[in-house]
Design an enzyme around this catalytic site. Structure first.
Site, PDB file in Angstrom:
ATOM      1  N   GLY A 126      -6.125   0.082  -0.075  1.00  0.00           N
ATOM      2  CA  GLY A 126      -5.587   0.590  -1.299  1.00  0.00           C
ATOM      3  C   GLY A 126      -4.059   0.945  -0.842  1.00  0.00           C
TER       4      GLY A 126
ATOM      5  N   CYS B 263      -3.295   9.229   8.039  1.00  0.00           N
ATOM      6  CA  CYS B 263      -2.534   7.497   6.986  1.00  0.00           C
ATOM      7  C   CYS B 263      -1.119   7.397   7.111  1.00  0.00           C
ATOM      8  CB  CYS B 263      -3.415   7.711   5.815  1.00  0.00           C
ATOM      9  SG  CYS B 263      -4.603   8.247   5.279  1.00  0.00           S
TER      10      CYS B 263
ATOM     11  N   SER C 158     -10.103   1.841  -1.888  1.00  0.00           N
ATOM     12  CA  SER C 158      -9.961   0.926  -0.781  1.00  0.00           C
ATOM     13  C   SER C 158     -11.182   1.370   0.104  1.00  0.00           C
ATOM     14  CB  SER C 158      -9.143   1.754   0.194  1.00  0.00           C
ATOM     15  OG  SER C 158      -9.086   1.885   1.856  1.00  0.00           O
TER      16      SER C 158
ATOM     17  N   THR D 202      -5.603 -16.366  -2.921  1.00  0.00           N
ATOM     18  CA  THR D 202      -6.962 -16.815  -2.262  1.00  0.00           C
ATOM     19  C   THR D 202      -7.507 -15.770  -1.860  1.00  0.00           C
ATOM     20  OG1 THR D 202      -6.543 -18.555  -1.892  1.00  0.00           O
ATOM     21  CG2 THR D 202      -8.486 -18.310  -1.715  1.00  0.00           C
TER      22      THR D 202
ATOM     23  N   HIS E  88     -12.114   1.222   3.125  1.00  0.00           N
ATOM     24  CA  HIS E  88     -12.563   1.540   4.446  1.00  0.00           C
ATOM     25  C   HIS E  88     -12.931   3.204   4.709  1.00  0.00           C
ATOM     26  CE1 HIS E  88      -8.067   2.662   5.128  1.00  0.00           C
ATOM     27  NE2 HIS E  88      -8.927   2.606   4.575  1.00  0.00           N
TER      28      HIS E  88
ATOM     29  N   GLN F 221     -10.217   8.342  -1.987  1.00  0.00           N
ATOM     30  CA  GLN F 221     -10.833   9.258  -1.042  1.00  0.00           C
ATOM     31  C   GLN F 221     -12.351   9.593  -1.357  1.00  0.00           C
ATOM     32  OE1 GLN F 221     -11.121  10.988   2.120  1.00  0.00           O
ATOM     33  NE2 GLN F 221      -8.777   9.625   2.527  1.00  0.00           N
TER      34      GLN F 221
ATOM     35  N   ASN G 208      -6.075  13.903   0.594  1.00  0.00           N
ATOM     36  CA  ASN G 208      -7.187  13.174   1.770  1.00  0.00           C
ATOM     37  C   ASN G 208      -6.963  13.902   2.701  1.00  0.00           C
ATOM     38  OD1 ASN G 208      -3.621  12.960   0.605  1.00  0.00           O
ATOM     39  ND2 ASN G 208      -3.583  11.879   2.742  1.00  0.00           N
TER      40      ASN G 208
HETATM   41  N1  PLP Z   1      -4.400   7.055  -0.783  1.00  0.00           N
HETATM   42  C1  PLP Z   1      -5.437   8.039   0.209  1.00  0.00           C
HETATM   43  C2  PLP Z   1      -5.993   9.119  -1.062  1.00  0.00           C
HETATM   44  C3  PLP Z   1      -5.636   7.776   1.193  1.00  0.00           C
HETATM   45  O1  PLP Z   1      -6.418   8.542   1.889  1.00  0.00           O
HETATM   46  C4  PLP Z   1      -4.982   6.894   2.052  1.00  0.00           C
HETATM   47  C5  PLP Z   1      -5.802   6.696   3.331  1.00  0.00           C
HETATM   48  O2  PLP Z   1      -5.271   5.356   3.875  1.00  0.00           O
HETATM   49  C6  PLP Z   1      -4.513   5.250   0.591  1.00  0.00           C
HETATM   50  C7  PLP Z   1      -4.636   5.642  -0.188  1.00  0.00           C
HETATM   51  C8  PLP Z   1      -4.460   3.841   1.426  1.00  0.00           C
HETATM   52  O3  PLP Z   1      -6.002   3.185   1.534  1.00  0.00           O
HETATM   53  P1  PLP Z   1      -5.094   2.197   2.790  1.00  0.00           P
HETATM   54  O4  PLP Z   1      -5.446   2.152   4.090  1.00  0.00           O
HETATM   55  O5  PLP Z   1      -6.258   0.949   2.232  1.00  0.00           O
HETATM   56  O6  PLP Z   1      -3.989   1.274   1.966  1.00  0.00           O
END
Ligand code: PLP
Length: 382
Positions: free
Chosen positions: A71, A325, A199, A237, A201, A179, A151
């Site tokens: 993300g 995060c 993202s 890749t 996950h 999110q 988030n």
């Molecule tokens: N943006 C938001 C709102 C998030 O909650 C997150 C969480 O990690 C990210 C961006 C970043 O995503 P990533 O962990 O895939 O880099």
């Protein structure tokens, strides 16, 4: 005692369908989609299928889907790439103070390069006022980036309104929608955005796979260069197995969305009502804004969040303080500060984020345990 995981906004484990989509492409099907031989063509077909599936969910064209490594990387490509490509027209960007650090720090990078940036304030529920947004756009503004859902609080921004304002003023609009896939429809025409980041996950797909939607005709400068993969916007890749899993998880999340929102939203509302009833001094943040159905940010007066988290963890309950995060940091959150939670109170804020597998019985237990743990930490008997 089985564990209760209420930290789905931090990450989610991969769902079975996504793992099943990934496995064949990790093993015997694990070839380079840029190769011209039969093995490469099969990998290319898997990549094309995943791209088409993601485009279908977004109401986009497959060419508008760019896969990335996270993300954060999608956001960097959107913010740095779109700004740098438009730099000859103007060097001003607009964002808001409650964005994820992936956005805020990308904007810092632009500022270090001599750009100017406006970081809009939010109201007590975490929302940007469209009139304030409109007033912040200048003749030299080239890009605005406002997250679709926060988030930490779960607040849902009026992105369609903001994007429409930006479009009328000739300003590109990016939204961090990381999110949202389990909870919101993601049609890019309805949202009216030029760029949108996801993202894997956060919706039971893989970690380390992100996606950027880039509306046709939007100039974006590649930030990772090399072999010219992903329409020249992200060399490297492709992680075909991860991308296939991402697409599968996204399709599943959106297929289940309506049911999940109703079921989990009811559980979340009951959870909040019971915590407010049972824990003296507890307060739920951002309740007047539209919120994601699975997120609950609760301030517990006079208790440090880390002590609460440890107490809950010992009881088998996983939650988080503010935003996980930020690499396990327990610094007072910039989001809570922005909605006016005083630093003392912000230190006692926990985020509970429910997911598709959250069950009523689990919440019944959490509702019983939280008042006990808060009382223990406060040093009073229940
Ligand atoms: N943006 C938001 C709102 C998030 O909650 C997150 C969480 O990690 C990210 C961006 C970043 O995503 P990533 O962990 O895939 O880099």
């Amino acid at each position: 005692m089985s564990r209760i995981y209420l930290d789905c906004a931090a990450t989610t484990p991969m769902r079975e369908e996504a793992i099943a989509a990934m496995l064949p492409l990790l093993g015997a099907g694990g070839y380079n989609p840029s190769s011209l031989h039969a093995e490469g063509r099969a990998a290319r077909a898997a990549l094309d299928d995943a791209r088409a599936a993601v485009a279908g969910v977004l109401g986009a064209r497959p060419r508008e889907v760019v896969f990335t490594g996270s993300g954060s990387e999608s956001i960097a490509l959107a913010v740095l790439g779109a700004a740098r490509a438009a730099g000859a027209r103007g060097r001003h960007v607009v964002t808001c103070v409650t964005e994820h650090h992936a956005v805020l720090h990308a904007v810092d990078v632009l500022e270090a390069e001599g750009w100017s940036a406006t970081r809009l304030p939010v109201d007590a529920d975490g929302l940007v006022d469209p009139a304030v947004f409109a007033a912040a756009l200048r003749p030299d503004t080239v890009l605005a980036t406002i997250m679709l859902a926060n988030n930490e609080l779960g607040t849902i921004a009026p992105v369609a309104d903001l994007a429409a304002i930006a479009r009328r003023r000739g300003v590109l609009f990016h939204t961090d929608a990381v999110q949202t896939p389990p909870w919101l429809a993601l049609d890019v025409e309805t949202l009216g955005v030029d760029l949108l980041s996801l993202s894997g996950h956060k919706f039971y797909g893989p970690k380390g796979v992100g996606m950027l939607y880039v509306r046709s005709g939007t100039p974006v400068a590649a930030q990772v260069v090399g072999g010219g993969q992903e329409h020249g916007l992200r060399s490297g890749t492709e992680n075909v197995a991860g991308i296939a899993a991402f697409a599968t998880a996204l399709v599943c999340a959106q297929r289940e969305r309506a049911e999940t929102v109703v079921r989990i939203g009811a559980l979340r509302d009951r959870f909040e009502a019971e915590i407010l009833r049972r824990v003296p001094g507890a307060r739920v943040n951002a309740t007047r804004a539209p919120r994601l159905a699975g997120t609950s940010s609760i301030a517990f007066a006079q208790v440090p969040a880390d002590a609460l988290l440890i107490g809950l963890d010992l009881e088998g309950i996983a939650a988080s303080a503010g935003s996980a995060c930020a690499a396990g940091s327990l610094e007072p959150s910039h989001v809570l500060g922005a909605i006016g939670v005083p630093p003392g109170d912000a230190r006692g804020v926990l985020r509970f984020s429910f997911g598709r597998t959250t069950r009523e019985l689990e919440i019944e237990r959490v509702i019983r345990v939280i008042p006990e743990v808060v009382a223990q930490v406060r040093g009073v008997a229940v």
